[in-house]
Design a protein around this motif. Structure first.
Motif, PDB file in Angstrom:
ATOM      1  N   PRO A 225      31.568  43.763  45.116  1.00 56.96           N
ATOM      2  CA  PRO A 225      31.277  43.190  46.286  1.00 56.96           C
ATOM      3  C   PRO A 225      32.163  42.714  47.306  1.00 56.96           C
ATOM      4  N   ASP A 226      31.756  42.738  48.467  1.00 57.74           N
ATOM      5  CA  ASP A 226      32.625  42.673  49.831  1.00 57.74           C
ATOM      6  C   ASP A 226      32.634  41.216  49.566  1.00 57.74           C
ATOM      7  N   GLY A 227      33.780  40.757  50.222  1.00 60.98           N
ATOM      8  CA  GLY A 227      34.272  39.306  50.689  1.00 60.98           C
ATOM      9  C   GLY A 227      34.424  38.375  49.373  1.00 60.98           C
ATOM     10  N   LEU A 228      34.599  38.996  48.144  1.00 63.24           N
ATOM     11  CA  LEU A 228      34.841  38.131  47.086  1.00 63.24           C
ATOM     12  C   LEU A 228      36.112  38.420  46.258  1.00 63.24           C
ATOM     13  N   VAL A 229      36.543  37.343  45.918  1.00 66.72           N
ATOM     14  CA  VAL A 229      37.672  37.409  44.807  1.00 66.72           C
ATOM     15  C   VAL A 229      37.303  36.916  43.526  1.00 66.72           C
ATOM     16  N   GLY A 230      37.462  37.748  42.548  1.00 69.73           N
ATOM     17  CA  GLY A 230      36.925  37.611  41.170  1.00 69.73           C
ATOM     18  C   GLY A 230      38.067  37.169  40.320  1.00 69.73           C
ATOM     19  N   LEU A 231      38.061  35.698  39.495  1.00 67.56           N
ATOM     20  CA  LEU A 231      39.232  35.113  38.848  1.00 67.56           C
ATOM     21  C   LEU A 231      38.635  35.072  37.525  1.00 67.56           C
ATOM     22  N   HIS A 232      39.017  36.176  36.569  1.00 66.05           N
ATOM     23  CA  HIS A 232      38.353  36.281  35.315  1.00 66.05           C
ATOM     24  C   HIS A 232      39.102  36.023  34.213  1.00 66.05           C
ATOM     25  N   ASN A 233      38.731  34.919  33.187  1.00 69.65           N
ATOM     26  CA  ASN A 233      39.722  34.865  32.350  1.00 69.65           C
ATOM     27  C   ASN A 233      39.485  35.437  30.951  1.00 69.65           C
ATOM     28  N   PHE A 234      40.124  35.714  30.167  1.00 72.90           N
ATOM     29  CA  PHE A 234      40.314  36.523  28.724  1.00 72.90           C
ATOM     30  C   PHE A 234      41.516  35.681  27.994  1.00 72.90           C
ATOM     31  N   ASP A 235      41.261  36.173  26.472  1.00 67.67           N
ATOM     32  CA  ASP A 235      41.923  35.495  25.917  1.00 67.67           C
ATOM     33  C   ASP A 235      43.489  35.633  25.913  1.00 67.67           C
ATOM     34  N   GLY A 236      44.385  34.747  26.291  1.00 73.99           N
ATOM     35  CA  GLY A 236      45.701  35.041  26.525  1.00 73.99           C
ATOM     36  C   GLY A 236      45.980  35.301  28.043  1.00 73.99           C
ATOM     37  N   GLY A 237      45.033  35.140  28.791  1.00 76.53           N
ATOM     38  CA  GLY A 237      45.386  35.547  30.229  1.00 76.53           C
ATOM     39  C   GLY A 237      44.368  35.550  31.179  1.00 76.53           C
ATOM     40  N   TYR A 238      44.413  35.870  32.346  1.00 77.86           N
ATOM     41  CA  TYR A 238      43.543  35.860  33.465  1.00 77.86           C
ATOM     42  C   TYR A 238      43.710  37.251  34.437  1.00 77.86           C
ATOM     43  N   CYS A 239      42.578  37.567  35.121  1.00 79.20           N
ATOM     44  CA  CYS A 239      42.590  38.641  35.840  1.00 79.20           C
ATOM     45  C   CYS A 239      42.013  38.485  37.363  1.00 79.20           C
ATOM     46  N   GLY A 240      42.572  39.097  38.188  1.00 76.74           N
ATOM     47  CA  GLY A 240      42.233  38.829  39.574  1.00 76.74           C
ATOM     48  C   GLY A 240      41.398  40.122  39.806  1.00 76.74           C
ATOM     49  N   VAL A 241      40.418  40.254  40.806  1.00 75.38           N
ATOM     50  CA  VAL A 241      39.867  41.480  41.160  1.00 75.38           C
ATOM     51  C   VAL A 241      39.338  41.203  42.524  1.00 75.38           C
ATOM     52  N   SER A 242      39.607  41.989  43.658  1.00 75.62           N
ATOM     53  CA  SER A 242      39.278  41.754  44.958  1.00 75.62           C
ATOM     54  C   SER A 242      39.550  43.261  45.466  1.00 75.62           C
ATOM     55  N   LYS A 243      39.066  43.303  46.779  1.00 75.00           N
ATOM     56  CA  LYS A 243      39.001  44.589  47.517  1.00 75.00           C
ATOM     57  C   LYS A 243      40.165  44.483  48.442  1.00 75.00           C
ATOM     58  N   VAL A 244      40.615  45.642  48.605  1.00 75.92           N
ATOM     59  CA  VAL A 244      42.003  45.720  49.996  1.00 75.92           C
ATOM     60  C   VAL A 244      41.368  46.819  50.776  1.00 75.92           C
ATOM     61  N   GLU A 245      42.163  47.585  51.563  1.00 74.78           N
ATOM     62  CA  GLU A 245      41.731  48.376  52.522  1.00 74.78           C
ATOM     63  C   GLU A 245      41.086  49.713  52.049  1.00 74.78           C
ATOM     64  N   ASN A 246      40.304  50.318  52.827  1.00 77.30           N
ATOM     65  CA  ASN A 246      39.654  51.498  52.466  1.00 77.30           C
ATOM     66  C   ASN A 246      38.750  51.387  51.308  1.00 77.30           C
ATOM     67  N   GLY A 247      38.152  50.186  50.898  1.00 75.47           N
ATOM     68  CA  GLY A 247      37.240  50.160  49.995  1.00 75.47           C
ATOM     69  C   GLY A 247      37.795  49.936  48.406  1.00 75.47           C
ATOM     70  N   LEU A 248      39.184  50.197  48.268  1.00 70.96           N
ATOM     71  CA  LEU A 248      39.990  50.153  47.299  1.00 70.96           C
ATOM     72  C   LEU A 248      39.553  48.651  46.560  1.00 70.96           C
ATOM     73  N   ILE A 249      39.585  48.759  45.327  1.00 71.57           N
ATOM     74  CA  ILE A 249      39.513  47.521  44.367  1.00 71.57           C
ATOM     75  C   ILE A 249      41.169  47.485  43.724  1.00 71.57           C
ATOM     76  N   ASN A 250      41.552  46.124  43.862  1.00 74.58           N
ATOM     77  CA  ASN A 250      42.820  45.611  43.213  1.00 74.58           C
ATOM     78  C   ASN A 250      42.475  44.878  41.827  1.00 74.58           C
ATOM     79  N   ILE A 251      43.090  45.353  40.741  1.00 75.39           N
ATOM     80  CA  ILE A 251      42.976  44.627  39.346  1.00 75.39           C
ATOM     81  C   ILE A 251      44.105  44.548  39.215  1.00 75.39           C
ATOM     82  N   CYS A 252      44.666  43.061  39.171  1.00 71.00           N
ATOM     83  CA  CYS A 252      45.869  42.566  38.552  1.00 71.00           C
ATOM     84  C   CYS A 252      45.674  41.535  37.588  1.00 71.00           C
ATOM     85  N   TYR A 253      46.281  41.659  36.677  1.00 70.59           N
ATOM     86  CA  TYR A 253      46.053  40.762  35.361  1.00 70.59           C
ATOM     87  C   TYR A 253      47.600  40.241  34.792  1.00 70.59           C
TER      88      TYR A 253
END
Length: 374
Positions: free
Chosen positions: A183-211
């Motif tokens: 989704p546009d306009g959203l940053v997701g902060l999703h937890n998993f066992d032993g860490g957490y992951c951020g998901v959000s859009k950057v330019e040109n419709g790209l999705i950044n996934i960083c955990y």
């Protein structure tokens, strides 16, 4: 030894280093900036920037939206089982890759006359009220002021014998860009066992996934793909993100030994900014804005020193105090939240509280963010 009329040498050309250089250059101060990597380049980063720094970026002649930044105004927070809570971000922010943003700042610094050196800083020595900055290939530079902006950990930290560098860190960070549905306009902060992951859009419709994960958990698996499928996919929201996306990098970027230990804003007379002064936990989503803000504080005090209004001792004292005033509380909140997330029973209690009192989540976000910086 290269004698130079320039007043400031900045070691490191990430967000903080480039921002500080632009500020000083606009004020007429000569700057040599030493960065080991050629622009543009990708970095391990969540690539979400709080709107608190937008007014200041405008003063520097930077408009992220002209380079494709996307507005982000909502947070979606989930437990490892996929239980989720959402809220509107109090100030909001924007998504823009470091590949684009750092290059934008780099071009602005060049436009203002910054002397760029592509090299690695080996050591920084303070002697007789001045600095010698030694590089691997370009010789040494002498300057009255040196600003450390070389990131989370580097060779100069070892040479300076900073206390945090002696402690091993368990954290590993992984980042990639993806094409897919999010989704546009959203940053997701999703937890998993032993860490957490951020998901959000950057330019040109790209999705950044960083955990971020504990290396002890990670090393059990053969590679990042297996780790993601065996661990991250247990959170159904993360599984959905990965299954609806395709990676654009040949391999994800990784960085190990990410330390969240307390650091010093001033060490052996070097003024530290950005991650070099302290790293806030990624789950707070405010590291990029803090780096930019710290550069502003440092540059303004350096101007007072160069104008003769402050002694070196006063400069160092005031910068250290200003850093603590603006960031110490945020860093402490980040460490507390990380400790809660890593303890399942505590995290479960927090989640139940947030479900019953959803207005608490924006208050927690405010604890890790500041007011608009002008």
């Amino acid at each position: 030894m290269r004698e130079t009329d320039d007043d400031v040498v900045i070691a490191g050309g990430g967000l903080a280093g480039l921002t500080c250089a632009i500020h000083l250059l606009q004020a007429g101060v000569g700057v040599i900036l030493i960065e080991r990597t050629v622009y543009p380049h990708h970095k391990v980063c969540g690539e979400y920037v709080s709107n608190e720094v937008l007014p200041y970026l405008s003063v520097l002649g930077i408009d992220p939206f002209e380079s494709g930044a996307v507005p982000i105004n909502h947070l979606n927070f989930s437990s490892p089982k996929g239980e989720e809570i959402s809220c509107k971000l109090p100030l909001g922010g924007f998504g823009l890759s470091r590949y684009v943003l750092d290059h934008l700042l780099y071009k602005r610094a060049l436009e203002l006359g910054c002397k760029m050196i592509t090299d690695t800083v080996g050591s920084i020595v303070f002697k007789d009220d001045s600095f010698e900055v030694f590089t691997n290939a370009s010789g040494a530079f002498k300057a009255g002021l040196v600003i450390g902006a070389y990131g989370k950990r580097a060779v100069p930290d070892q040479k300076l014998a900073r206390p945090f560098i002696q402690q091993r860190s368990p954290w590993l960070a992984v980042k990639g860009h993806y094409k897919g549905k999010f989704p546009d306009g959203l940053v997701g902060l999703h937890n998993f066992d032993g860490g957490y992951c951020g998901v959000s859009k950057v330019e040109n419709g790209l999705i950044n996934i960083c955990y971020l994960t504990d290396y002890e958990n990670f090393k059990v698996y053969k590679n990042t793909n297996e780790f993601e499928r065996q661990v991250l996919y247990k959170n159904p929201l993360l599984k959905n993100v990965f299954e609806q996306s395709r990676p654009l990098f040949d391999a994800p970027l990784t960085i190990s030994q990410v330390s969240f230990e307390a650091k010093e804003a001033v060490y052996d007379h070097v003024l530290m900014i950005g991650d070099t002064a302290g790293v806030i936990h990624p789950l707070c989503g405010n590291g990029m804005a803090m780096a930019i803000h710290s550069a502003k504080i440092c540059a303004e005090l350096c101007m007072e020193y160069l104008e003769g209004s402050l002694s070196r001792a006063e400069l160092e004292y005031r910068y250290g105090k200003a850093w603590e005033l603006n960031f110490k509380g945020r860093m402490a909140t980040g460490r507390m939240l990380s400790a809660i997330v890593r303890k399942k029973w505590l995290f479960g209690s927090l989640l139940k509280l947030l479900v019953k009192l959803p207005a608490v989540l924006p208050l927690i976000v405010k604890r890790t963010h500041g007011q608009p910086v002008r």
